[in-house]
Scaffold this motif. Sequence first.
Motif, mmCIF file in Angstrom:
data_model
loop_
_atom_site.group_PDB
_atom_site.id
_atom_site.type_symbol
_atom_site.label_atom_id
_atom_site.label_comp_id
_atom_site.label_asym_id
_atom_site.label_seq_id
_atom_site.Cartn_x
_atom_site.Cartn_y
_atom_site.Cartn_z
ATOM 1 N N HIS B 29 3.052 -7.407 5.708
ATOM 2 C CA HIS B 29 2.996 -6.969 4.303
ATOM 3 C C HIS B 29 1.875 -5.960 4.061
ATOM 4 O O HIS B 29 1.783 -5.415 2.968
ATOM 5 C CB HIS B 29 2.816 -8.178 3.388
ATOM 6 N N VAL B 31 0.095 -2.724 3.763
ATOM 7 C CA VAL B 31 0.516 -1.324 3.634
ATOM 8 C C VAL B 31 -0.538 -0.452 4.330
ATOM 9 O O VAL B 31 -1.729 -0.597 4.069
ATOM 10 C CB VAL B 31 0.628 -0.935 2.135
ATOM 11 N N PRO B 32 -0.117 0.413 5.247
ATOM 12 C CA PRO B 32 -1.107 1.234 5.956
ATOM 13 C C PRO B 32 -1.848 2.187 5.020
ATOM 14 O O PRO B 32 -1.343 2.551 3.953
ATOM 15 C CB PRO B 32 -0.267 2.006 6.976
ATOM 16 N N ALA B 34 -2.372 5.389 4.513
ATOM 17 C CA ALA B 34 -1.821 6.689 4.911
ATOM 18 C C ALA B 34 -2.631 7.872 4.382
ATOM 19 O O ALA B 34 -2.531 8.980 4.907
ATOM 20 C CB ALA B 34 -0.369 6.792 4.445
ATOM 21 N N LEU B 35 -3.428 7.652 3.351
ATOM 22 C CA LEU B 35 -4.175 8.773 2.753
ATOM 23 C C LEU B 35 -5.543 8.993 3.390
ATOM 24 O O LEU B 35 -6.286 9.873 2.949
ATOM 25 C CB LEU B 35 -4.370 8.530 1.254
ATOM 26 N N GLY B 133 -0.404 5.339 -3.212
ATOM 27 C CA GLY B 133 0.199 4.332 -2.327
ATOM 28 C C GLY B 133 -0.246 2.923 -2.644
ATOM 29 O O GLY B 133 -0.429 2.100 -1.749
ATOM 30 N N ILE B 134 -0.374 2.631 -3.940
ATOM 31 C CA ILE B 134 -0.824 1.298 -4.359
ATOM 32 C C ILE B 134 0.270 0.259 -4.083
ATOM 33 O O ILE B 134 1.445 0.511 -4.316
ATOM 34 C CB ILE B 134 -1.156 1.315 -5.880
ATOM 35 N N SER B 135 -0.155 -0.907 -3.604
ATOM 36 C CA SER B 135 0.823 -1.979 -3.386
ATOM 37 C C SER B 135 0.455 -3.225 -4.188
ATOM 38 O O SER B 135 0.972 -4.299 -3.926
ATOM 39 C CB SER B 135 0.895 -2.320 -1.901
#
Lengths: 139, 173
Positions: B29, B31-32, B34-35, B133-135
């Motif tokens: 779950h 999230v990498p 990425a930024l 890219g917020i989860s």
Amino acid sequence: MSFLVALLLVAADPVSAEAEAHAIGQRLRCPVCQGMPISESPSEMAQAMMGKVREMQAEGKSREQIIDYFTQRYGDWVLLDPRKEGVLIFLWALPPVALLVGLIVLRRYTKRQAPAKATRVAAVAADPYLDAVRREVEQ
Amino acid sequence: MKWRNVVIAALILLPIIGLLAFGFGRDPHAVPFALRDKPAPDFTLHTLSGGTMKLSEMRGKPVVINFWASWCEPCKYEHDMLQQASSYYGETVQFIGIVYQDTEEAVRGYLQKHASVYPHLLDPTTSVAIDYGISGVPETYLVDKDGVVREKSPGVISGKELRRWLDNRLGGS
């Protein structure tokens, strides 16, 4: 010219646009759900992401450009089906390769077992004691 | 012959074991980030006081961006620490809160009870949250003085981690 008109009609068709948005949403993982595509999740986050997909569509962005936008922010993690390129191709190749290796191993094993079984049968048939017992039984 | 079979079995099994170890060693779950080391997505958002703030206008000093919501229980654990950190670093670091999927009324109510020393911005369409890219919340980012995303903390950030981020940046600047 007629092709261009057809293209414009498709672009203006809200049903086609929504179907395309749904198809893109099917490929993207909802970050706050359990492996659910954003097009199927009722969560606010997924709905906001679908809104972003529609917004980018309206700006004329292609499917790949929209997918790239999300992977630049969430990484390949956001893709429900991994890309078929680079290291990820290994994931797609692994099941058929494993099946092929399994079949080869199975074939080699059964081939090796067949002559051994034939030798055992021949040895039993050539045994004079067993031959005598067989004749006794048959009488 | 036996040794050859052992070698073949090892060649088949070891990559599978390695793959499984790699897979089970990761949180599916998570999230990498990425930024990391990428230019921070720019935004212009309304503050609760009615003005606007633009990220790119804050160049020249590190910016701590904290995504939060009044309904988020874990966000309450880090609230006081973030206020203290903002007061401690003063003008050298810009702290901002971005409200995630919440109503302006609820946020105002929360901030009346829990004082805040830095501005809070409204993201009504969640577009900035998606840009980063917020989860989920809380989630905190560090953007350096050149506008590059350097750090991310999913979940509650500790004072120790925030201090490490900022002391590294301020020491190197």
